[in-house]
Write an enzyme that holds these catalytic residues in place. Structure first.
Site, mmCIF file in Angstrom:
data_model
loop_
_atom_site.group_PDB
_atom_site.id
_atom_site.type_symbol
_atom_site.label_atom_id
_atom_site.label_comp_id
_atom_site.label_asym_id
_atom_site.label_seq_id
_atom_site.Cartn_x
_atom_site.Cartn_y
_atom_site.Cartn_z
ATOM 1 C CG ASP A 1 -19.999 10.229 -52.758
ATOM 2 O OD1 ASP A 1 -20.677 8.808 -52.230
ATOM 3 O OD2 ASP A 1 -20.188 11.156 -52.014
ATOM 4 N NE ARG B 1 -10.362 13.061 -48.612
ATOM 5 C CZ ARG B 1 -10.707 13.580 -49.728
ATOM 6 N NH1 ARG B 1 -9.507 13.947 -50.059
ATOM 7 N NH2 ARG B 1 -11.796 13.884 -49.589
#
Length: 209
Positions: free
Chosen positions: A203, A104
Site C-alpha cells: 500500500d 493474505r
C-alpha cells in the site's frame, strides 16, 4: 537467530528509518525501497561462485573473474516483492525472474495463490525470493513450497523486515533456506502486521489502501 543474516550497514539502517516514517510519501517510499534493495542485494549475492575468462584490457591480456554457472533467478512475491525486484534487476540485469502471486486472507491470515510463472530449470539455478515483509511467514512459506515443487533446491529469502514469529515459522518449515533482512522488529500485532514496522509495504509503495 540461526539461519538469519541481519544486514546492518549504516546506509541500509538510515534508509529504513526514513521508510518507517509515516510522513514519507509514496514516491519517496518507492524510491527508498529500490535503493535499499541494491544494498541488500550486495549481501545476499556476496558468495556467488566465480570462474575466470580471458579478456584484453587496453594494456594487456588477463584472466578476469566472471560469474559461474547459470544466471540466477529473482522470485518476486507479488505485489510488494516487485519493489525489491526492481532494484535487484538494476544490480543483476541478466537475472531470470519468477513471479508468485499470493494474497493474505484477512480472516485466516493464510496465503492464497493466484499466479505462478517461473523459468523451467530452477533446479540448476540459485533462486532468491524477495518480499519486503516476513510477518506471519504464511506467504513466504507458501512461495518456497511452490518453488521447491518446481525443482528449486538452492534458495535464499530476502526481505526488508522480519518478525520473530515469522522467522520461527519460516525456519521450521524451511531450515535449508537462509533469510536475509535489514532488521528484526519486535513482534506482530493482532492483525499480523510487524511492529513497529513500516505498515503495509504494498500500500505504501503503490499509494493504495
Amino acid at each position: 537467530m540461526q539461519g538469519v543474516t541481519v544486514i546492518d550497514h549504516p546506509l541500509v539502517q538510515h534508509k529504513l528509518t526514513i521508510m518507517r516514517d509515516k510522513n514519507t510519501s509514496t514516491a519517496g517510499f518507492r524510491r527508498l525501497l529500490r535503493e535499499i534493495s541494491l544494498l541488500l542485494g550486495y549481501e545476499v549475492t556476496r558468495d556467488l561462485q566465480l570462474t575466470t575468462t580471458t579478456i584484453e584490457t587496453p594494456i594487456e591480456e588477463m584472466e578476469a573473474p566472471v560469474l559461474e554457472g547459470k544466471k540466477l533467478v529473482f522470485a518476486s512475491v507479488l505485489r510488494a516483492g516487485n519493489g525489491l525486484l526492481e532494484g535487484l534487476l538494476d544490480l543483476v540485469p541478466a537475472a531470470r525472474v519468477a513471479h508468485i502471486g499470493l494474497y493474505r486472507d484477512h480472516d485466516t491470515l493464510e496465503a492464497i495463490e493466484y499466479f505462478f510463472k517461473a523459468p523451467g530449470d530452477l533446479a540448476d539455478r540459485l533462486v532468491i525470493v524477495v518480499d519486503p515483509m516476513l510477518a506471519t511467514a504464511n506467504s513466504a512459506t507458501a512461495a518456497i513450497d511452490r518453488l521447491k515443487a518446481r525443482g528449486a533446491t538452492n534458495i535464499r529469502f530476502l526481505c526488508l523486515l522480519a518478525a520473530p514469529e515469522g522467522i520461527a515459522r519460516f525456519t521450521a518449515a524451511h531450515p535449508d533456506v537462509p533469510v536475509y533482512t535489514a532488521a528484526i522488529d519486535r513482534q506482530l500485532n493482532e492483525k499480523g502486521y510487524i511492529m513497529p514496522g513500516v505498515g503495509d509495504a504494498g500500500d505504501r509503495m503503490y499509494g493504495t489502501k
